[in-house]
Scaffold this motif. Structure first.
Motif, mmCIF file in Angstrom:
data_model
loop_
_atom_site.group_PDB
_atom_site.id
_atom_site.type_symbol
_atom_site.label_atom_id
_atom_site.label_comp_id
_atom_site.label_asym_id
_atom_site.label_seq_id
_atom_site.Cartn_x
_atom_site.Cartn_y
_atom_site.Cartn_z
ATOM 1 N N THR A 140 12.805 16.534 4.630
ATOM 2 C CA THR A 140 11.932 15.885 5.444
ATOM 3 C C THR A 140 12.196 14.231 5.678
ATOM 4 O O THR A 140 11.399 13.878 6.683
ATOM 5 N N ALA B 116 1.463 16.734 7.185
ATOM 6 C CA ALA B 116 1.124 15.981 6.098
ATOM 7 C C ALA B 116 0.547 16.774 4.937
ATOM 8 O O ALA B 116 0.538 16.521 3.876
ATOM 9 N N TYR C 113 12.115 5.860 -1.853
ATOM 10 C CA TYR C 113 11.768 4.678 -1.482
ATOM 11 C C TYR C 113 12.475 3.617 -1.937
ATOM 12 O O TYR C 113 12.737 2.471 -1.530
ATOM 13 N N PRO D 80 0.661 -1.099 -0.084
ATOM 14 C CA PRO D 80 -0.118 0.017 0.022
ATOM 15 C C PRO D 80 0.761 1.188 0.061
ATOM 16 O O PRO D 80 0.388 2.422 -0.637
ATOM 17 N N ILE E 31 6.602 22.119 6.743
ATOM 18 C CA ILE E 31 7.260 20.534 6.452
ATOM 19 C C ILE E 31 6.956 19.514 7.501
ATOM 20 O O ILE E 31 7.253 18.483 7.284
ATOM 21 N N GLY E 32 6.077 19.979 8.644
ATOM 22 C CA GLY E 32 5.857 19.022 9.708
ATOM 23 C C GLY E 32 4.383 18.651 9.532
ATOM 24 O O GLY E 32 3.821 17.591 10.289
ATOM 25 N N GLY F 14 9.047 12.091 5.552
ATOM 26 C CA GLY F 14 7.902 12.162 6.520
ATOM 27 C C GLY F 14 6.956 13.627 6.296
ATOM 28 O O GLY F 14 7.510 14.370 5.419
ATOM 29 N N PRO F 15 6.063 14.061 7.173
ATOM 30 C CA PRO F 15 5.654 12.742 8.467
ATOM 31 C C PRO F 15 4.872 11.538 7.710
ATOM 32 O O PRO F 15 4.202 11.832 6.661
ATOM 33 N N GLY F 16 5.132 10.621 8.452
ATOM 34 C CA GLY F 16 4.510 9.290 7.854
ATOM 35 C C GLY F 16 5.341 9.033 6.475
ATOM 36 O O GLY F 16 6.517 9.085 6.452
ATOM 37 N N PHE F 17 4.608 9.016 5.742
ATOM 38 C CA PHE F 17 4.877 8.761 4.132
ATOM 39 C C PHE F 17 4.611 9.959 3.188
ATOM 40 O O PHE F 17 4.556 9.732 1.950
ATOM 41 N N TYR G 290 15.172 14.179 1.102
ATOM 42 C CA TYR G 290 16.149 13.448 1.874
ATOM 43 C C TYR G 290 16.582 14.580 2.907
ATOM 44 O O TYR G 290 16.586 14.475 4.277
#
Lengths: 301, 442
Positions: free
Chosen positions: A243, A159, A257, A70, A156-157, A246-249, A240
Motif C-alpha cells: 500500500t 481506508a 514512518y 497528529p 487495499i484501496g 495509504g490510502p492517506g495514512f 511498503y
C-alpha cells in the motif's frame, strides 16, 4: 604438540574468574558492534535537533515534536490495530497444529503447505496479494462470480479495509511458523495422558482444553510475544509493497514512518526519536517474554 | 642572506602549492585516467533512456579514451534516500540525478553540489532549456536532459461514438469538461482513467489543476513558509472539483487499487475516454489504439490565477555535479557531451521524448499528437508545481490528500486541513530547511 604448550600455560595462569570472560570477549565485541553501538548512535541522534542557522541543538525537542505530530498517533493506532491479528493467528495456528497432530490423512503434506508461505519473501507475498486484493483482482472476481457482489470490497484501496487486509496477509504468512512450532511441541507431549483421557471418556474439546493446551503454554506465550513484536517492528515490507502506507495514512505503520523521515524527508533526528519510542515498546515486550519464559521454566522444574 | 633566500623560496613554494590547490577544479591532464561514477535515473520517465546512456558512454569513450563513465542506474523509490546517504557521508557519485527544484535545492543547501554553470560555458548552457528550474543564487545547479509535459489525451473513436467534440482551441473550460464526462458516464464509458494507489494520481491533479488558483510559485512558497494558510481557497479549493468528479463516478472505480501508470493502461486499452499522459504515454497510446486515434488537449481550465494558463513541462530529472567529485570539470564535459546534436537526435530515437535543448531537431517529431505536445511544452511559462514543494509536504500532504479524496476517506476540507497540518509539522521539524525556504528568492 609443544607449540600448544605456551597457550595452555597462559590459560592455566589466568585466574578462574577471568577465563570465562576471555572466551566471551569475541561474541561480546560482535554484539557490541552490531547491537549496542547502533542503539547508542540512535539514542544520541534522537537528541540532536537542527537549528534554523544550521547548527545542532541537544535536547528532547525531537521527542516533543513527534508527540505534537497528529500523524504519529494515527501511525501508532495502525500498529495497535495490527496487534489484533495476533490472537486470531495464534488460535488458527493452534487449531491447524492440533488437526495435523491428530494425523489426518496426508498430514505431512498439509504441514508443508501451511509452512510454505513462511519461507516466501515478504515482498513476493505482498506483491502477489496486491493483485489478488485489488478492486478488480482475483478475489473480487471470484466473489462476483459467485454472486457475492456485496462482499467485494476495495481491500487495499479503502481506508476501512486496508489494515484488516494487511493483517490477513500477515496471518497467512506467519501462521505457518506457529503451526510448525506448535506441532513440534505437540509431538513431544506424553501421549499416554491423552489416551487415558480418551479411555475416561473425554471429548475432543476437553482433551485439548484441559490436557494439551496447558502443557503448551510456554510455546504459545513465546509465539504470541514474537508475533506482537512482529506486528510492531517487522511489517515494513508488507506495507511498503502492498500500500505504500495509504490510502492517506490509513496503513502507515511506525517502521514505514521512520523510514520516510530517515530517508525521504531528511529528518534523521525525528526518525531516531521514533525508533527509540518503538525500541522502548518492543523492549517491554521482550522483557515480558523473558519473564514469562523464566516463570514457565521454574514451573517445569 | 641564505636564510632570507630560503624564506623567499619557501614563500614562493607555498604560493605555488596554494595556487595548485586552488586550481584543483581544472581538468585533469588529457592522458590522466579519469573514472566518473554517474548515478543515473531516467528510464522510468523515458523508456529507452538506459540504452541511450550505454550508447552515449561508449561514444564518449571513443573521443575521450582516458575517461571511463561508470553508470549506476537508480531506483525511483530510493533516488532521494540513496543520494541523501551519499551527501551525509560526503562520498558517492561524481554525477547524481535528482528531480528538479525542491529536491535539487535541498542538496544545494546541504552543500553537496557545485553549480553546473561554474563548469559549463555560457555558450553551451544558453541552449539548455528549463535551466531556471534549478537556479539559485544566480547559478544553475543542474543539467536538464529532456522535457516532460503532461496533457490530457483522449480517444477519438470514443469521442465520436458518444458525440463529444474535442476543444477547437486545445482546451476546455471546466464546465465543458464535466459535461463531456457526464455524457461518457451515461454511455457506460469511463470518462477519465487514473490510478492513485501510490499517490501520484493526486499529485498530478495538484500539478495540473491545483496550480490554476495561483499567481506564481511565490504564492506557494508563502504558504510553505507559513505566511499564508493552505486552507485558503486558492491553494486547496480545487479538491472540491476532484471530490465532485469522484462522487459522480467520472473516474475508473478501481483508482485506489492501481498505481498511476496502471491507471493510464486503461486508456491504452481503450477502456476510458481520457487520461493524463506524458509524451511517452501518448506515444504508447498511439501505438496501442492506432496512429491518429489519439488526441491531446491541455488540462481543462477552472482557475483564475495567473498560472492557470501556464504549461507544465519540466526537465523532471536534473543531473548534478557533486561537491566531493575529484573531477567536476570532466563530469561537466560529459554532461555537455550528452547535449551534442548527434546525442540529442539519438536520445529522441531511443525514447520519443524531446530533448531539453534548443538545438534539438524538432522535425524528428512526426506524429501530429506529439507535435501538439511539443507546442504545449515550449510555449509560454512552464511550471511543474510539485517541484516547488519540500519532500515532506509533497509526501505527507500532496500525495496523501489526493488519496483521501480518491478513496473518499475524507472531505475536501479534510484535505485542506491536512496540507495545513503537514506544513506546520514540517516547519516545526525542519527549522533549518524552513530558513532556506524563507531566504529563497525565486
Amino acid at each position: 604438540m609443544s607449540r600448544m604448550k605456551p597457550a595452555s600455560t597462559f590459560l592455566a595462569r589466568l585466574p578462574r574468574t577471568i577465563e570465562p570472560y576471555l572466551y566471551l570477549t569475541p561474541a561480546a565485541a560482535f554484539i557490541g558492534l552490531v547491537f549496542i553501538y547502533p542503539i547508542i548512535w540512535i539514542l544520541q541522534s534522537s537528541l540532536w535537533q537542527n537549528n534554523p542557522d544550521g547548527t545542532k541543538g541537544f535536547g528532547f525537542t525531537n521527542y516533543r515534536l513527534i508527540f505534537e505530530d497528529p500523524v504519529f498517533y494515527q501511525v501508532v493506532a495502525n500498529n495497535g490495530k495490527l496487534l489484533f491479528a495476533v490472537p486470531i493467528m495464534t488460535l488458527l495456528a493452534l487449531f491447524l497444529a492440533i488437526v495435523l497432530f491428530e494425523r489426518v490423512r496426508g498430514w505431512m503434506i498439509y504441514r508443508g503447505i501451511v509452512f510454505m508461505p513462511y519461507i516466501l519473501a515478504v515482498p513476493v507475498v505482498g506483491t502477489t496479494f496486491v493483485y489478488l486484493l485489488g478492486l478488480n483482482g482475483i478475489l473480487n472476481t471470484l466473489l462476483r462470480g459467485l454472486g457475492l457482489n456485496g462482499l467485494a470490497h476495495d481491500w487495499i484501496g479503502s481506508a476501512d479495509w486496508v489494515i484488516p487486509s494487511i493483517a490477513a496477509v500477515i496471518i497467512y504468512r506467519e501462521m505457518g511458523f506457529g503451526v510448525v512450532l506448535f506441532l513440534a511441541r505437540l509431538m513431544s507431549l506424553d501421549k499416554e495422558i491423552l489416551e487415558a483421557a480418551e479411555i475416561d471418556g473425554a471429548n475432543w474439546w476437553q482433551k485439548h482444553a484441559y490436557i494439551t493446551l496447558p502443557q503448551m503454554s510456554a510455546v504459545i506465550e513465546f509465539f504470541v510475544i514474537v508475533e506482537l513484536i512482529t506486528m510492531l517492528s517487522w511489517v515494513f515490507a508488507y506495507v511498503y509493497t502492498m500500500t505504500g502506507g495509504g490510502p492517506g495514512f490509513a496503513s502507515t505503520v511506525m517502521e514505514f514512518y521512520i523510514w520516510k523521515h530517515a530517508f525521504a524527508y531528511r529528518s534523521p533526528g525525528i526518525a531516531s526519536a521514533l525508533a527509540v519510542v518503538l525500541l522502548g515498546v518492543t523492549t517491554v515486550l521482550i522483557v515480558l517474554q523473558l519473564r514469562l519464559r523464566s516463570k514457565s521454566l521454574e514451573e517445569t522444574l | 642572506m641564505i636564510s632570507k633566500r630560503f624564506r623567499l623560496f619557501s614563500i614562493a613554494l607555498i604560493m605555488v602549492m596554494l595556487l595548485s590547490a586552488c586550481g584543483s577544479n581544472a581538468a585533469a591532464p588529457a592522458n590522466e585516467k579519469v573514472d566518473l561514477t554517474f548515478w543515473y535515473w531516467a528510464e522510468s520517465d523515458a523508456p529507452g533512456a538506459d540504452a541511450w546512456m550505454t550508447e552515449t558512454v561508449e561514444a564518449y569513450k571513443a573521443v575521450n579514451p582516458n575517461v571511463a563513465v561508470n553508470v549506476v542506474p537508480q531506483s525511483t523509490d530510493t533516488l532521494i534516500s540513496a543520494f541523501q546517504a551519499a551527501a551525509t557521508a560526503k562520498s558517492g557519485p561524481d554525477i547524481a540525478s535528482q528531480w528538479a527544484t525542491g529536491p535539487v535545492l535541498g542538496f544545494v543547501w546541504q552543500d553537496a553540489l557545485v553549480p553546473v554553470s561554474d563548469y559549463v560555458s555560457q555558450d553551451e548552457m544558453k541552449n539548455w532549456l528549463n535551466v531556471d528550474e534549478n537556479k539559485y543564487n544566480g547559478k544553475y545547479w543542474g543539467a536538464p536532459m529532456y522535457l516532460l509535459g503532461i496533457g490530457v489525451m483522449y480517444n477519438k473513436d470514443l469521442f465520436t461514438q458518444v458525440g463529444v467534440t474535442a476543444p477547437t482551441n486545445g482546451r476546455w473550460t471546466w464546465d465543458e469538461f464535466t459535461t463531456a464526462c457526464e455524457k461518457f458516464k451515461a454511455a457506460g464509458i469511463t470518462p477519465f482513467a487514473i490510478g492513485d494507489k501510490n499517490g501520484y494520481g493526486g499529485a498530478w491533479w495538484f500539478a495540473n489543476v491545483g496550480i490554476q488558483g495561483l499567481d506564481s510559485t511565490e504564492d506557494l512558497r508563502q504558504a510553505i513558509i507559513g505566511n499564508k494558510p493552505f486552507t485558503d481557497e486558492k491553494y486547496t479549493g480545487w479538491y472540491r472539483l476532484l471530490d465532485d468528479m469522484v462522487k459522480k463516478g467520472y473516474f475508473n472505480e478501481d483508482v485506489m487499487s492501481l498505481d498511476l501508470d496502471q491507471g493510464v493502461r486503461l486508456f491504452w486499452e481503450g477502456k476510458a475516454a481520457m487520461a493524463f499522459g506524458t509524451d511517452g504515454m501518448i506515444k504508447q497510446a498511439s501505438t496501442d489504439l492506432g496512429e491518429g486515434k489519439v488526441g491531446v488537449m491541455k488540462t481543462p481550465k477552472w482557475g483564475t490565477g495567473k498560472l492557470a494558463d501556464a504549461g507544465n513541462a519540466t526537465q523532471s530529472i536534473s543531473f548534478l555535479i557533486t561537491k566531493w567529485s575529484k573531477h567536476p570539470q570532466e563530469a561537466a564535459d560529459f554532461l555537455a557531451f550528452m547535449h551534442t546534436p548527434e546525442r540529442l537526435t539519438s536520445w529522441y530515437k531511443h525514447t520519443g521524448v524531446i530533448a531539453a535543448d534548443s538545438r534539438f531537431d524538432r522535425t524528428l517529431v512526426t506524429s501530429d499528437v506529439l507535435k501538439q505536445m511539443v507546442e504545449f511544452e515550449t510555449t509560454g511559462p512552464q511550471v511543474w508545481l510539485e517541484n516547488f514543494l519540500p519532500g515532506q509536504i509533497d509526501g505527507d500532504a500532496d500525495l496523501t490528500a489526493g488519496q483521501t479524496i480518491f478513496a473518499q476517506s475524507g472531505s475536501p476540507t479534510d484535505a485542506a486541513n491536512l496540507w495545513q497540518s503537514v506544513a506546520e509539522t514540517w516547519r516545526n521539524q525542519h527549522p533549518d530547511e524552513l530558513k532556506n525556504w524563507q531566504d529563497w528568492k525565486q
